[in-house]
Every structure is written in structure tokens, then in C-alpha cells.
Design a protein around this motif. Structure first.
Motif, PDB file in Angstrom:
ATOM      1  N   MET A 195       0.895  -1.148   0.041  1.00  0.00           N
ATOM      2  CA  MET A 195      -0.074  -0.028  -0.198  1.00  0.00           C
ATOM      3  C   MET A 195       0.936   1.333   0.004  1.00  0.00           C
ATOM      4  N   MET A 197       0.522   5.233   0.767  1.00  0.00           N
ATOM      5  CA  MET A 197      -0.438   6.429   1.303  1.00  0.00           C
ATOM      6  C   MET A 197       0.385   7.579   1.535  1.00  0.00           C
ATOM      7  N   THR A 198       1.679   7.313   2.243  1.00  0.00           N
ATOM      8  CA  THR A 198       2.413   8.540   2.872  1.00  0.00           C
ATOM      9  C   THR A 198       3.160   9.349   1.927  1.00  0.00           C
ATOM     10  N   GLY A 203       2.233  11.634   6.398  1.00  0.00           N
ATOM     11  CA  GLY A 203       1.816  10.485   6.357  1.00  0.00           C
ATOM     12  C   GLY A 203       0.573  10.222   7.213  1.00  0.00           C
ATOM     13  N   SER A 204       0.547  11.135   8.423  1.00  0.00           N
ATOM     14  CA  SER A 204      -0.666  11.092   9.260  1.00  0.00           C
ATOM     15  C   SER A 204      -1.788  11.565   8.535  1.00  0.00           C
ATOM     16  N   SER A 230       6.609   0.396   0.970  1.00  0.00           N
ATOM     17  CA  SER A 230       7.274  -0.665   1.361  1.00  0.00           C
ATOM     18  C   SER A 230       7.210  -1.712   0.460  1.00  0.00           C
ATOM     19  N   SER A 441       1.236   6.333  13.955  1.00  0.00           N
ATOM     20  CA  SER A 441       2.196   6.816  15.074  1.00  0.00           C
ATOM     21  C   SER A 441       1.436   6.721  16.286  1.00  0.00           C
ATOM     22  N   ASN A 443       0.591   8.895  18.726  1.00  0.00           N
ATOM     23  CA  ASN A 443      -0.237   9.876  19.010  1.00  0.00           C
ATOM     24  C   ASN A 443      -1.661   9.644  18.135  1.00  0.00           C
TER      25      ASN A 443
HETATM   26  C1  LIG Z   1      10.022   1.437   7.585  1.00  0.00           C
HETATM   27  C2  LIG Z   1       8.887   2.212   7.296  1.00  0.00           C
HETATM   28  C3  LIG Z   1       7.948   1.666   6.138  1.00  0.00           C
HETATM   29  C4  LIG Z   1       6.905   2.278   5.634  1.00  0.00           C
HETATM   30  N1  LIG Z   1       6.163   1.847   4.757  1.00  0.00           N
HETATM   31  C5  LIG Z   1       5.107   2.361   4.271  1.00  0.00           C
HETATM   32  C6  LIG Z   1       4.306   1.845   3.228  1.00  0.00           C
HETATM   33  O1  LIG Z   1       4.497   0.952   2.732  1.00  0.00           O
HETATM   34  N2  LIG Z   1       3.067   2.482   2.962  1.00  0.00           N
HETATM   35  C7  LIG Z   1       2.780   3.865   3.342  1.00  0.00           C
HETATM   36  O2  LIG Z   1       1.930   4.521   2.809  1.00  0.00           O
HETATM   37  N3  LIG Z   1       3.489   4.445   4.314  1.00  0.00           N
HETATM   38  C8  LIG Z   1       4.611   3.625   4.958  1.00  0.00           C
HETATM   39  N4  LIG Z   1       5.317   4.400   6.112  1.00  0.00           N
HETATM   40  C9  LIG Z   1       4.943   5.638   6.388  1.00  0.00           C
HETATM   41  C10 LIG Z   1       4.329   5.584   7.943  1.00  0.00           C
HETATM   42  O3  LIG Z   1       3.094   4.984   7.709  1.00  0.00           O
HETATM   43  C11 LIG Z   1       4.189   7.017   8.283  1.00  0.00           C
HETATM   44  O4  LIG Z   1       5.573   7.403   8.414  1.00  0.00           O
HETATM   45  C12 LIG Z   1       3.617   7.411   9.587  1.00  0.00           C
HETATM   46  O5  LIG Z   1       2.199   7.332   9.044  1.00  0.00           O
HETATM   47  C13 LIG Z   1       3.713   8.856  10.119  1.00  0.00           C
HETATM   48  O6  LIG Z   1       3.565   9.618   8.992  1.00  0.00           O
HETATM   49  P1  LIG Z   1       4.837  10.803   8.810  1.00  0.00           P
HETATM   50  O7  LIG Z   1       5.852   9.955   8.829  1.00  0.00           O
HETATM   51  O8  LIG Z   1       4.231  11.810   7.547  1.00  0.00           O
HETATM   52  O9  LIG Z   1       4.789  11.478  10.136  1.00  0.00           O
HETATM   53  P2  LIG Z   1       3.842  12.770  10.463  1.00  0.00           P
HETATM   54  O10 LIG Z   1       2.546  12.515  10.099  1.00  0.00           O
HETATM   55  O11 LIG Z   1       4.663  14.398   9.913  1.00  0.00           O
HETATM   56  O12 LIG Z   1       3.706  12.719  12.145  1.00  0.00           O
HETATM   57  C14 LIG Z   1       5.107  13.122  12.772  1.00  0.00           C
HETATM   58  C15 LIG Z   1       4.578  12.808  14.318  1.00  0.00           C
HETATM   59  O13 LIG Z   1       3.533  13.664  14.579  1.00  0.00           O
HETATM   60  C16 LIG Z   1       2.500  12.989  15.401  1.00  0.00           C
HETATM   61  N5  LIG Z   1       1.331  13.642  14.868  1.00  0.00           N
HETATM   62  C17 LIG Z   1       0.909  13.824  13.442  1.00  0.00           C
HETATM   63  N6  LIG Z   1      -0.574  14.546  13.661  1.00  0.00           N
HETATM   64  C18 LIG Z   1      -0.719  14.652  14.794  1.00  0.00           C
HETATM   65  C19 LIG Z   1      -1.617  15.298  15.887  1.00  0.00           C
HETATM   66  N7  LIG Z   1      -3.022  15.647  15.043  1.00  0.00           N
HETATM   67  N8  LIG Z   1      -1.629  15.338  17.430  1.00  0.00           N
HETATM   68  C20 LIG Z   1      -0.606  14.771  17.679  1.00  0.00           C
HETATM   69  N9  LIG Z   1       0.435  14.270  17.291  1.00  0.00           N
HETATM   70  C21 LIG Z   1       0.491  14.229  15.833  1.00  0.00           C
HETATM   71  C22 LIG Z   1       2.604  11.494  14.872  1.00  0.00           C
HETATM   72  O14 LIG Z   1       2.097  10.682  15.803  1.00  0.00           O
HETATM   73  C23 LIG Z   1       4.339  11.475  14.545  1.00  0.00           C
HETATM   74  O15 LIG Z   1       4.796  11.188  15.753  1.00  0.00           O
HETATM   75  C24 LIG Z   1       6.386   3.702   6.345  1.00  0.00           C
HETATM   76  C25 LIG Z   1       7.282   3.917   7.266  1.00  0.00           C
HETATM   77  C26 LIG Z   1       8.485   3.399   7.905  1.00  0.00           C
HETATM   78  C27 LIG Z   1       9.339   3.945   9.113  1.00  0.00           C
END
Ligand SMILES: Cc1cc2nc3c(=O)[nH]c(=O)nc-3n(C[C@H](O)[C@H](O)[C@H](O)COP(=O)(O)OP(=O)(O)OC[C@H]3O[C@@H](n4cnc5c(N)ncnc54)[C@H](O)[C@@H]3O)c2cc1C
Length: 571
Positions: A195, A197-198, A203-204, A230, A441, A443
Motif C-alpha cells: 500500500m 499512502m504516505t 503520512g498521518s 514498502s 504513529s 499519537n
Molecule cells: C520502515 C517504514 C516503512 C513504511 N512503509 C510504508 C508503506 O508501505 N506505505 C505507506 O503508505 N507508508 C509507509 N510508511 C510511512 C508511515 O506510515 C508514516 O511514516 C507514518 O504514518 C507517519 O507519517 P509521517 O512520517 O508523515 O509523520 P507525520 O505525519 O509528520 O507525524 C510526525 C509525528 O507527529 C505526530 N502527529 C501527527 N499528527 C498529530 C496530531 N494531530 N496530534 C498529535 N500528534 C500528531 C505523529 O504521531 C508522529 O509522531 C512507512 C514508514 C516506515 C518507517
């Protein structure tokens, strides 16, 4: 067999042989939970699709997971991580990722044991629970390859929003044949799904996705990028993209029906902390073809079903990692000696080990309860669906958060040896934070607990009723349940900012109280007593012992607790 050459300078003594040659499914909490949650096999269905019974199949996989041969495969798959090949010798783009043969062997075992999408085609009650137990066991062999396995499992509920695509691809996603390589999906013996999405900007908050989808023929053309994708050698991907009707969910094949490669370019592979056997890539779509899945503009609602299933696997993977760390530590401390006694027989070490066992057993009963709920929800049980809606994000938050702490503590039980790769614990430790980061993540998952209270208002009552099945079994638990009832009401009434601020506390309280209830009902008295004494007994509520393990209260019966993590090792 060759004898090791003796050192001229000293004799090697008091070193513990690596933990190999044991049955990973020699896990009383797991086996009892499997029996409970899967229920008795239906008449004529004692055996699974491949002929083996639930438990014998689990033990077969457990023996394989605990063997020296598999341990070596896991080492090789991580020592020789995947390599991206963007172009062929003549400069054509090929976008292929090359894996060590050990990876393929691990994948073949996972797929042939039906750890991916197989239970979706098995209408016997308990099929998802059996699969969950197997995933828990086999992921202890090597966690990285669980990623495409989980995503393939999770893709089916989302894909079923589009019956034509589901009937075309689900039988292949559920097939027990591992058939790697980029070819037309319809002609392969088995498929894997990922999948995407990010994106770079977030990603959130996937509603901020910028990848565009333009209608074309019987599908759409996607242009844009994904920052994390991934297992890019999967055959199919569920992708979010902005269509004219709003954010939609799409199914993108790596190879098009005419045999040409779809325009999904792998830009590079991530250099990750752990999860190194698995490839995680950055990709770009240059008018890549995809079919729409689900209602136009309802992409998040569609893909969220995939996310819910992968979240269950995050909790399974984390519970399994805690168990593996704990068994390794108990094994080591039972043999290694200091100050004239085994490490495990020193009172302070016994407290550390027993505390790890409590964490492990609580994580296992909780995730298996949720696997049971998922199984029954998939068969139309609304009460179980409501319980899952609230308890799953709480468990994802709590169990995944506890994993890095538990693996670090287990590592330290092996002293300096635990810090060295050959012990297996450094890999476990590097992998430990991941389940908390992806699929929501910490939160974001804790905030999803609040969302569940609003969107599924009956879920709080269902949860409290389930916890209440242990009423009268332990007065500390009874008090914790009352407190949880109050906090759930307060959370529902609080302002957005107030309840958000407290969301982690609420998620932890839900998870720990449900764990305590399950242990009081199903675990040996010594385990339940020590868990309640250390996790729900304090007036400050849950959260476990602050910071470190090994600060259990006085007067507990620890030996039966430790016995839950002792495994017998062959010869
Ligand atoms: C090894 C690895 C493999 C991955 N594989 C995939 C994949 O196959 N497909 C895919 O789509 N994604 C994948 N991801 C991405 C992963 O799902 C995202 O990294 C994750 O969802 C967080 O998004 P972000 O990195 O953009 O962080 P952000 O969205 O920028 O968030 C950063 C931090 O802020 C916190 N945060 C965000 N919003 C809020 C809020 N409203 N209130 C409080 N805290 C908040 C989050 O909890 C996090 O701790 C992968 C990630 C990793 C590390």
C-alpha cells in the motif's frame, strides 16, 4: 562433527549456547488463547486448508521458527539487505529489487502456511485466529518479511469494496504459492499486495496527498509520488490519490495486463534503523494505470479497512517481539552464572525477568482476544466489531510502545553479549519501534481511540462489559474498571483539546485494564496477581512501573510466572 579448537590461553566456560532448536509455539498463553478464541473446529473442519490441524500446524511452524537453520536465514536476509536495480544493462528502466535467497525462503514458508490472505477464503470460524497465532509464531523467526505478508492479508477487506477486482485477485492473494517476480498478475500462481499512502508532506494526514488520478478508459492514470512504499516488488498496490471526485483509493498493478511494466518508478530504497531485510522505497508514478476501489472520493474510508487489519498485525508483531526477547532472556539467565548462582536465581534478576514475562503474557492475551474479535467481526458480529474499533487502537498504542522498553531490558539481561549481533537481540531492538511508527504513529493511534468513542458510541459499553466478565476476580481490577468507566465518560464529554491532551493516558488505561481482565480470567493466579499488583494496583492507575522493568511489589510468587517463558531446547 569437528570439535572447537581449544584456546591455548584459557578455557571457554559460562557462555550460553544460542537459543535454537526449540518450538516457538511452546507458549502456554498463546496456545490457550488460540483454543479460546478460535473455538472448537467445526465438524469435518478439524484440519486447515493444507491438511494440518490448528495446533499441530502451529507447532510445526514453531519448530521451524526456532531452528538453527531459520535463525541463519534471518541473519542472512538482514546481513544482505535488498538492492535496487533501476535500469538494465542497456539503460531501460526495470525498477526491480533484488533480495537474498534467504528472504525468498522465509517468504515461501510464510505464504505456504497461509499467513497472508488465506483465511479470507476459509469460512470456518477461527480461521483468522489461527492465522494470527501463526503470524505471531513465524514473525519470531524474522520480522522484516512480515511486512508484505501483513499488507497482503490486509488488502482483502479493502479490495472487497470492488467485487469485480476482488473476484479477480483475492483467490491469487490467498493462494499458498509464493511466486515472486514481475509478471502479469492474472497469470501468476500467487500474488502479494502493498500500500502507498504516505507522501513527502505527510503520512498521518493523508488528506493532504497530492498524487493526482485522472479518469482513463476503465481506470485512472496516477501521477505523483509516495515517500514510503514498502515491499515495492509486490504485484498490486492500494494507493491513495486525488481524483476529480475527491481523495480516492486505487489498485495499481506493477505489470499491466498487456505485459508491459506500469509507470511506477522506484527512486531509491530507504536506509532504515531496522527492518533491514525488507525494502522500503520512494516511488514516483508517471501516468501509472490503476483501477478505482470503492466509492469515488471515499478513499480513506476504503483503505482504512486495510489499515485496521495491518494494525492488528502491528500488535501481533510487537507481542511476538516481546515474547521472543523475554524467552531469550529467561533462557540465558537460567544458564549463565554470576556470584556462584544462575542469573535467574538472583532475586533482583528474577524480578526483572518476571516483569518481562508479565508484559509478554499480557500482550499475548490481549492481541489474541482482538484476533478473536476480528474473526467474529468478519463474520458479522456487531458487538465484537465495536470492541475491536475501540480496543484495537488502544492496544496498538500501548503494546507497540512497550516493545522498545521490553526488548532493551531483555537485551541487558544478557549483559554485553546482548549488545552483540550474534545474540539476535540487537536486531530485535532495532526493529522494536517500527510497529509504533507505521500504520498510525503513537499519537495518531491514541487520538483514534477518541474518534472511536465518537463514531462508535456503543463501543465503550461493549468494552466495559467485556472487562466486567472478570468482576469480583481481583479488587484492584474492579477499581481500575470503575476508573476506566469514569474516564471514558469524561473523555466523551471533554473539549477536543482537553481530551486530545489525555489521549495517551486513556489508550493505556483501556489496554492495561483489558489485559488485567483477560489475565484474571485466563492466566495462572500468580501471573494475574503479579500483573494487577504491578500494573493496576497503584492509586495512580496504569502506565506500568514508571520507566524500568524489575520494580515489582513485594510478596509475589514469581517462580510460576517465570515458568511461563521457559522453553525446552533440543539436545
Ligand atoms: C520502515 C517504514 C516503512 C513504511 N512503509 C510504508 C508503506 O508501505 N506505505 C505507506 O503508505 N507508508 C509507509 N510508511 C510511512 C508511515 O506510515 C508514516 O511514516 C507514518 O504514518 C507517519 O507519517 P509521517 O512520517 O508523515 O509523520 P507525520 O505525519 O509528520 O507525524 C510526525 C509525528 O507527529 C505526530 N502527529 C501527527 N499528527 C498529530 C496530531 N494531530 N496530534 C498529535 N500528534 C500528531 C505523529 O504521531 C508522529 O509522531 C512507512 C514508514 C516506515 C518507517
Amino acid at each position: 562433527m569437528t570439535q572447537p579448537t581449544p584456546h591455548l590461553t584459557h578455557e571457554v566456560v559460562n557462555q550460553v549456547p544460542p537459543l535454537a532448536g526449540y518450538d516457538v509455539a511452546d507458549d502456554p498463553a498463546l496456545i490457550q488463547a488460540l483454543r479460546r478464541e478460535a473455538g472448537p473446529p467445526a465438524a469435518g473442519r478439524e484440519n486447515g486448508a493444507s491438511g494440518e490441524s490448528r495446533e499441530s500446524g502451529l507447532h510445526e511452524l514453531g519448530v521451524r521458527a526456532g531452528s538453527a537453520e531459520t535463525r541463519e536465514l534471518a541473519r542472512l536476509a538482514n546481513e544482505y539487505p535488498p538492492v535496487l536495480r533501476t535500469h538494465d544493462a542497456r539503460g531501460h528502466r526495470i525498477d526491480e529489487v533484488e533480495f537474498h535467497p534467504a528472504w525468498h525462503e522465509l517468504m515461501a514458508t510464510a505464504v505456504s502456511h497461509g499467513l497472508h490472505a488465506a483465511p479470507w477464503l476459509d469460512d470456518a470460524p477461527g480461521a483468522h485466529v489461527t492465522r494470527a497465532a501463526r503470524f505471531y509464531v513465524w514473525t519470531q523467526a524474522e520480522a522484516g518479511h512480515g511486512c508484505p505478508v501483513s499488507m497482503t492479508y490486509a488488502s482483502v477487506p479493502a479490495l472487497r469494496h470492488e467485487p469485480a477486482l476482488a473476484s479477480r485477485f483475492v483467490p491469487l492473494l490467498a493462494s499458498r504459492a509464493y511466486d515472486p517476480g514481475l509478471r502479469v498478475p492474472d497469470g501468476k500462481a500467487g500474488l502479494l499486495a502493498g500500500m502507498a499512502m504516505t507522501e513527502k508532506q505527510g503520512g498521518s494526514d493523508v488528506r493532504a496527498n497530492t498524487t493526482r488520478a485522472v479518469p482513463a478508459g476503465d481506470g485512472y492514470l496516477l501521477t505523483g509520488h509516495k515517500w514510503f512504499c514498502s515491499a515495492p516488488m509486490c504485484d498490486l498496490f492500494l494507493v491513495l490519490a486525488q481524483a476529480p471526485e475527491g481523495l480516492g483509493c486505487f489498485l495499481l498493478p506493477r505489470v499491466l495486463p498487456d505485459g508491459t511494466r506500469n509507470a511506477m518508478r522506484i527512486q531509491r530504497l530507504k536506509d532504515k534503523l531496522g527492518n533491514r531485510s525488507n525494502a522500503s522505497s520512494e516511488v514516483e508514478y508517471d501516468a501509472a494505470f490503476a483501477w478505482r476501489v470503492g466509492e469515488p472520493g471515499r478513499g480513506v474510508a476504503t483503505i482504512i479497512e486495510m489499515v485496521s487489519a495491518t494494525r492488528l498485525d502491528c500488535v501481533l508483531g510487537s507481542a511476538a517481539a516481546i515474547r521472543q526477547a523475554c524467552v531469550t532472556a529467561v533462557h540465558y539467565a537460567g544458564i549463565r552464572r554470576s556470584f556462584g548462582a544462575t542469573l535467574a536465581s538472583h532475586p533482583l534478576m528474577a524480578s526483572v525477568l518476571a516483569d518481562l514475562v508479565l508484559e509478554s503474557e499480557a500482550a499475548t492475551v490481549l492481541v489474541m482476544r482482538l484476533a478473536g474479535a476480528a474473526d467474529r467481526a468478519a463474520r458479522g458480529d456487531a458487538g465484537e466489531a465495536a470492541l475491536l474499533r475501540l480496543a484495537l487502537p488502544a492496544a496498538k498504542y500501548w503494546v507497540c510502545k512497550r516493545t522498545p522498553m521490553a526488548t532493551a531490558e531483555a537485551l541487558e539481561c544478557l549483559g554485553g553479549n546482548g549488545y552483540v549481533e550474534e545474540s539476535g537481540l540487537p536486531r530485535l531492538y532495532r526493529d522494536a519501534p517500527l510497529n509504533s511508527v507505521w500504520e498510525g504513529s503513537g499519537n495518531v493511534t491514541a487520538l483514534d481511540v477518541l474518534r472511536a468513542l465518537v463514531r462508535a458510541p456503543g463501543s465503550a459499553d461493549v468494552l466495559l462489559a467485556d472487562i466486567g466478565l472478570a468482576a469480583g476476580g481481583d479488587r484492584r481490577l474492579d477499581a481500575a474498571q470503575e476508573r476506566l468507566g469514569r474516564e471514558l465518560k469524561e473523555a466523551a464529554a471533554a473539549s477536543g483539546a482537553e481530551s486530545q491532551y489525555r489521549a495517551r493516558r486513556l489508550a493505556a488505561l483501556i489496554a492495561v485494564t483489558l489485559q488485567a481482565s483477560l489475565l484474571v480470567r485466563h492466566a495462572p493466579a500468580a501471573v494475574a496477581d503479579a500483573f494487577c499488583a504491578s500494573r493496576v494496583g497503584s492509586p495512580d492507575g496504569p502506565g506500568g512501573p514508571p520507566g524500568a522493568f524489575g520494580m515489582l511489589p513485594d510478596g509475589l510468587d514469581l517462580d510460576p510466572v517465570l515458568g511461563r517463558a521457559r522453553v525446552s531446547v533440543r539436545g
